[in-house]
Design a protein around this motif. Structure first.
Motif, PDB file in Angstrom:
ATOM      1  N   ARG A 151     -10.486  -1.774   8.393  1.00 27.77           N
ATOM      2  CA  ARG A 151      -9.033  -1.732   8.555  1.00 27.77           C
ATOM      3  C   ARG A 151      -8.561  -0.303   8.777  1.00 27.77           C
ATOM      4  O   ARG A 151      -7.650  -0.050   9.567  1.00 27.77           O
ATOM      5  N   ARG A 152      -9.177   0.634   8.109  1.00 30.90           N
ATOM      6  CA  ARG A 152      -8.775   2.030   8.206  1.00 30.90           C
ATOM      7  C   ARG A 152      -9.410   2.742   9.394  1.00 30.90           C
ATOM      8  O   ARG A 152      -9.094   3.898   9.664  1.00 30.90           O
ATOM      9  N   ASP A 176      -4.216   8.336  10.495  1.00 32.69           N
ATOM     10  CA  ASP A 176      -5.137   9.413  10.141  1.00 32.69           C
ATOM     11  C   ASP A 176      -5.953   9.772  11.379  1.00 32.69           C
ATOM     12  O   ASP A 176      -6.927   9.096  11.727  1.00 32.69           O
ATOM     13  N   ARG A 214       0.854  -1.191   0.000  1.00 31.06           N
ATOM     14  CA  ARG A 214       0.000   0.000   0.000  1.00 31.06           C
ATOM     15  C   ARG A 214       0.893   1.245   0.000  1.00 31.06           C
ATOM     16  O   ARG A 214       1.633   1.478   0.959  1.00 31.06           O
ATOM     17  N   GLU A 232     -12.216  -3.144   4.124  1.00 26.95           N
ATOM     18  CA  GLU A 232     -11.197  -2.120   3.972  1.00 26.95           C
ATOM     19  C   GLU A 232     -11.494  -0.926   4.883  1.00 26.95           C
ATOM     20  O   GLU A 232     -10.595  -0.367   5.510  1.00 26.95           O
ATOM     21  N   ASN A 245      -0.779  -0.404  10.197  1.00 28.07           N
ATOM     22  CA  ASN A 245      -1.785   0.630   9.975  1.00 28.07           C
ATOM     23  C   ASN A 245      -3.203   0.137  10.204  1.00 28.07           C
ATOM     24  O   ASN A 245      -4.160   0.798   9.777  1.00 28.07           O
ATOM     25  N   HIS A 246      -3.358  -0.999  10.865  1.00 25.48           N
ATOM     26  CA  HIS A 246      -4.702  -1.506  11.139  1.00 25.48           C
ATOM     27  C   HIS A 246      -5.256  -0.755  12.345  1.00 25.48           C
ATOM     28  O   HIS A 246      -4.896  -1.009  13.489  1.00 25.48           O
ATOM     29  N   ARG A 253      -1.218   4.664   3.771  1.00 29.99           N
ATOM     30  CA  ARG A 253      -1.943   3.851   4.742  1.00 29.99           C
ATOM     31  C   ARG A 253      -3.337   3.499   4.265  1.00 29.99           C
ATOM     32  O   ARG A 253      -3.838   2.407   4.505  1.00 29.99           O
ATOM     33  N   THR A 254      -3.994   4.449   3.587  1.00 32.27           N
ATOM     34  CA  THR A 254      -5.386   4.244   3.204  1.00 32.27           C
ATOM     35  C   THR A 254      -5.539   3.815   1.745  1.00 32.27           C
ATOM     36  O   THR A 254      -6.652   3.709   1.258  1.00 32.27           O
TER      37      THR A 254
END
Length: 793
Positions: free
Chosen positions: A297-298, A462, A181, A294, A430-431, A184-185
């Motif tokens: 995860r973010r 974020d 990735r 997804e 980044n999870h 991160r997003t």
């Protein structure tokens, strides 16, 4: 050494068998290694390498037999002369025995090496038993943005179809793709070339990997994939499939069938056509499911909830979406202070279990067990995944949750949740949900150094997201000085409820003074519709500190709000049941509750009033302190209300709890403990988000008391730990449990653990009213004893 063995070993030396064996093993292994390098670039069929290994292995015993029977002389090959009659038995020196032993080990190495190579040729040698992986599936390269959403989706679908079929194990895509990735997003990108993919697959422990592409061909999509060996730049085989987006599930299944058929080197589809691929009935349902994963995860909780709801609306029997819905909605319910109600989702998914692959079945089993609060079963299901794939991100995240919420059920310290969460974050730093859970564990432990490290981790994410922002403000509220905290509290007073809840929970355990300030600022400046729930939370907070007069003030100030008064009455009754406050102090509250409901009106009021919980509290209070006849009347009344609610018998659990309290009151401790255990067993649901006034929490507290009386301290400690962090914060039950855990730890010679428990209890009891002075004094005396016994200051 026996003469027969001496003769045999001497014959081996005379006939030069050992020399032939050594030469054969060395030469055979060299030949195999040379073939491994040369055959791929020469025009030989794919099975030539495996055939060569089989011949070398089969030739080893033949070479030994020929060495025994024949001699190579100057005259040619001759039959070895037999040992002459009467020839003395030769002495066999220890060195010769050592050589023969080494020869035996060398032969074993050849056999093991050969078998491993032969299995590797079928594509199935790197299996679950050794914790290794067969395959790594990478994101497909999209030809245009119109099919960009299938880059991850199609690869994830193929990985799910392949995993666990015919002994095949596939690396968890979510962990494997973390480094792909660019942000991160961002969506994971396909590896730049086979060498990059090979290195990532090697790090994951996979023996082969799949690269592919997804092409927009107007009405159709074209899926192309290639299977690679780690050390080869050219693919072993390529496949191309075409169809509409609505047929993507069928395309993935066909791709899996052909790949498996090739790997098994059998006819097309042989041994693979019986597996089912559970996929959505429409591409929109599948896209929504992937979008939910997804978004989760973010840390986009609202987006994840909307997406998973859409997926299930489009396809209500898509089992992976049902499993994902439980996870997403549990976060939503937790942050909104709502009870978990996921049994329907779990039962629907369970009915579709046969159509899932092995990994997805284990995930389903883990989630269903978690919904049923069956910690040992949930942990065992997660362990099944990790035995197959130690890089499975979902498994490590859920193992962390199991340790935290249910570790007390299977003998694991809940603080081990931090270690397993770190393993998950090592796979995907980044999870966001995992990072948030890990940050909360640091604050619950009161570890300022760890909290600072988690703060740095979250700051790199974020911070505009609800989950990350709430956890970040909670960490800052825990670590800040008084002046800085004042600013943080003012900001949280105007934040979203989910952000406030995360931050409040972060400080309520270690900094009760600051959690009270958060509540006061929120009541003053927050949304008016939250006032009732905030006042109820304030009452819980005050009771956990033993500030009974302050609770009376809350009730008097809200005399025109019957629900606030009712909640304070419930709180006093429950606290008396646990022995936290004197029963006389709670008697007026019980009398007020009895004016609301009686055993005779219970059945008629069931649909409009919480009869089962309120009636049980009144009856249990009478069983422990009051009129035993009234307790019997409530036992009978609860037996007449409708059943359901838990998987066994919740009405029986409430009746047995009252009977246990009657027995203990009469001094029949053994009978009381047996009845308390029956109540615990029949309630079945022991979730980590229940409140201290709920039956399961108070049933566990009663059972712990029975175990202490029965001189079973280890079992008592397990139940008391279920009432303290990191499992959850149960208000006054947590404060009381800290005192009792400290005493049990002190008796076990664990001075440091005892000191920690006593200090936590004292932090909550330091402003307690005189009625709670005996409990505070117990904690203070315990702390002094722990320090004398080596806990230090």
């Amino acid at each position: 050494m026996s003469s027969r063995l001496s003769v045999f070993l001497a014959e081996l030396k005379r006939r030069k068998v050992t020399r032939v064996a050594v030469v054969y093993v060395v030469g055979g292994l060299g030949l195999i290694e040379a073939a491994d390098l040369l055959l791929p670039v020469l025009p030989f069929p794919p099975w030539a390498y495996q055939a060569l290994v089989a011949v070398v292995m089969a030739g080893f015993p033949l070479a030994l037999a020929l060495a025994w029977a024949l001699d190579l002389t100057a005259k040619g090959i001759e039959v070895t002369a037999p040992r002459e009659e009467g020839e003395p038995t030769p002495h066999v020196p220890p060195r010769r025995l050592a050589e023969i032993f080494v020869l035996f080990l060398t032969a074993c190495v050849l056999a093991f090496y050969g078998v491993n190579v032969l299995l590797k040729g079928s594509g199935l040698s790197r299996g679950a038993a050794g914790g290794e992986l067969n395959l790594a599936v990478f994101p497909f390269r999209p030809s245009a943005e119109t099919v960009g959403h299938w880059s991850e989706g199609a690869a994830d679908l193929l990985a799910s179809a392949l995993d666990g079929t015919a002994g095949l194990t596939v690396a968890d895509p979510w962990a494997l793709w973390a480094s792909l990735r660019p942000e991160r997003t961002a969506r994971a990108l396909a590896p730049a070339d086979p060498s990059e993919a090979a290195e990532l697959a090697r790090r994951a422990g996979a023996g082969r990997y799949i690269l592919g592409s997804v092409t927009d061909a107007g009405l159709d999509i074209i899926l192309t994939l290639a299977l690679y060996e780690l050390d080869q730049t050219d693919p072993l085989v390529k496949f191309t499939f075409a169809g509409t987006q609505e047929e993507l599930g069928g395309i993935a299944r066909e791709a899996a069938v052909q790949l498996l058929a090739w790997l098994q080197e059998g006819p097309r589809g042989e041994g693979t056509t019986d597996f089912q691929l559970n996929t959505a009935s429409s591409p929109d349902a599948l896209k929504a499911y992937l979008a939910a994963r997804e978004a989760m995860r973010r840390g986009l909780l609202d987006s994840a909830n909307l997406a998973i709801t859409r997926s299930l609306a489009l396809d209500s029997v898509f089992a992976p979406a049902l499993v994902a819905a439980i996870e997403v909605r549990s976060w939503v319910a937790s942050l909104r202070g709502e009870p978990y109600r996921f049994m329907d989702l779990a039962q629907r998914a369970e009915g579709l279990r046969a159509g899932l692959g092995e990994r997805d079945r284990a995930r389903l089993d883990a989630m269903v067990a978690s919904v049923r609060t069956d910690g040992p079963a949930a942990e065992a299901a997660v362990r099944r995944i990790l035995q197959r794939d130690s890089t499975d991100l979902w498994a490590w995240r859920n193992l962390s949750y199991c340790h935290q919420a249910y570790g007390w059920q299977y003998g694991v310290d809940g603080w081990e949740a931090a270690q397993t969460a770190d393993r998950a974050l090592g796979l995907d730093p980044n999870h966001v949900p995992t990072a948030v859970a890990r940050a909360r564990l640091a604050v619950l432990r009161g570890d300022t150094a760890d909290a600072a490290a988690q703060l740095a981790r979250l700051q790199a994410m974020d911070t505009s997201l609800v989950l990350a922002r709430g956890a970040l403000l909670g960490l800052r509220g825990f670590l800040a000085d008084d002046a800085s905290f004042s600013e943080i509290s003012g900001r949280l007073a105007r934040e979203r409820v989910e952000v406030f809840t995360l931050a409040y929970r972060a400080v309520q355990v270690s900094r009760p003074d600051r959690s009270e300030r958060l509540l006061m600022d929120r009541i003053a400046a927050g949304p008016p519709e939250e006032r009732r729930s905030l006042l109820q939370e304030m009452a819980r907070h005050l009771m956990a500190q033993g500030r009974l007069a302050a609770i009376d003030s809350v009730a008097q100030d809200n005399a025109n709000a019957p629900d606030i008064l009712y909640q304070t009455e419930i709180l006093f009754t429950a606290a008396a049941l646990a022995g936290f406050v004197p029963w006389q102090r709670a008697a007026p509250a019980v009398a007020s509750l009895e004016r609301r409901i009686s055993p005779d009106s219970a059945e008629a009021m069931f649909t409009r009033f919480p009869v089962w919980s309120t009636g049980w509290l009144i009856g249990a209070f009478h069983a422990a302190y009051g009129d035993s006849g009234m307790a019997r009347r409530w036992q009978a009344a609860l037996g007449r209300i409708p059943g359901g609610g838990t998987s066994l018998d919740y009405r029986g659990a409430l009746q047995q709890d009252m009977e246990a309290r009657l027995a203990m009151r009469e001094g029949r401790d053994s009978a009381g403990l047996a009845l308390a255990h029956q109540a615990y067993h029949n309630w079945t649901i022991h979730a980590d988000n229940a409140q201290e006034t709920s039956p399961p929490a108070l049933i566990r507290a009663l059972m712990a008391e029975g175990l202490r009386r029965a001189q079973l301290p280890d079992s008592a400690r397990a139940l008391l730990r279920s009432l303290t962090p990191p499992t959850s914060f149960y208000g006054f039950l947590t404060t009381q449990s800290w005192v009792e855990l400290g005493e049990l730890a002190l008796a076990a010679g664990e001075a440091a653990e005892a000191s920690l428990s006593f200090r936590r209890a004292i932090a909550h009891l330091q402003t307690a009213d005189p009625e709670l002075a005996p409990l505070r004094d117990r904690a203070q005396r315990g702390l002094e004893a722990a320090e004398r016994n080596g806990a230090g200051g």
